[in-house]
Write a protein that holds these residues in place. Structure first.
Motif, PDB file in Angstrom:
ATOM      1  N   THR A   8       0.607  -2.460   1.689  1.00 48.58           N
ATOM      2  CA  THR A   8      -0.775  -2.040   1.893  1.00 48.58           C
ATOM      3  C   THR A   8      -1.250  -2.631   3.221  1.00 48.58           C
ATOM      4  O   THR A   8      -0.988  -3.802   3.524  1.00 48.58           O
ATOM      5  CB  THR A   8      -1.672  -2.476   0.714  1.00 48.58           C
ATOM      6  N   GLU A  47       0.999  -2.053  -4.705  1.00 45.41           N
ATOM      7  CA  GLU A  47      -0.046  -2.835  -4.067  1.00 45.41           C
ATOM      8  C   GLU A  47      -1.300  -1.986  -3.856  1.00 45.41           C
ATOM      9  O   GLU A  47      -1.213  -0.763  -3.697  1.00 45.41           O
ATOM     10  CB  GLU A  47       0.407  -3.357  -2.701  1.00 45.41           C
ATOM     11  N   SER A  48      -2.421  -2.660  -3.809  1.00 45.70           N
ATOM     12  CA  SER A  48      -3.690  -2.010  -3.477  1.00 45.70           C
ATOM     13  C   SER A  48      -4.636  -3.058  -2.933  1.00 45.70           C
ATOM     14  O   SER A  48      -4.373  -4.256  -3.036  1.00 45.70           O
ATOM     15  CB  SER A  48      -4.293  -1.314  -4.699  1.00 45.70           C
TER      16      SER A  48
END
Length: 121
Positions: free
Chosen positions: A115, A6-7
């Motif tokens: 995240t 994830e980002s």
């Protein structure tokens, strides 16, 4: 194992927007279910949005109309566009994937590391 990365998390003021990304580079079969969950401190993990293999989408009532989930099956990425963010949207957001369509139930086999999203008032 299917790595999910994830980002896109961060800090934003109420009313702002963020877009989360989940890269599933080894998820070669695009006809599967992917979803986003979130967990606030002291609370259970809850389903936020999911997209089935036939592109059918499901949203938690608390985010419907503000969040949009969509997938890019060429690059194997699923996105969560979050608009009109509220302080109660604060939490760790996790991407999940599975061959079964669990929709917003936390029964997925594969999970990312998460995240953080923080929304200030």
């Amino acid at each position: 194992q299917v790595p999910l990365v994830e980002s896109g998390g961060g800090s934003v003021q109420a009313g702002g927007s963020l877009r989360l990304s989940c890269a599933a580079s080894e998820w070669k079969d695009s006809g599967r279910c992917m979803a986003w969950f979130r967990q606030a401190p002291g609370k259970e993990r809850e389903g936020v949005a999911s997209v089935d293999s036939d592109e059918e989408k499901y949203y938690a009532a608390s985010v419907k109309g503000r969040f949009t989930i969509y997938r890019d099956d060429v690059d194997h990425i699923v996105y969560l566009q979050m608009n009109s963010l509220k302080p109660e949207d604060t939490g760790m957001y996790y991407c999940a994937a599975d061959v079964f369509e669990y929709r917003l139930e936390p029964k997925y086999e594969f999970w990312g590391q998460g995240t953080q999203v923080t929304v200030s008032s």
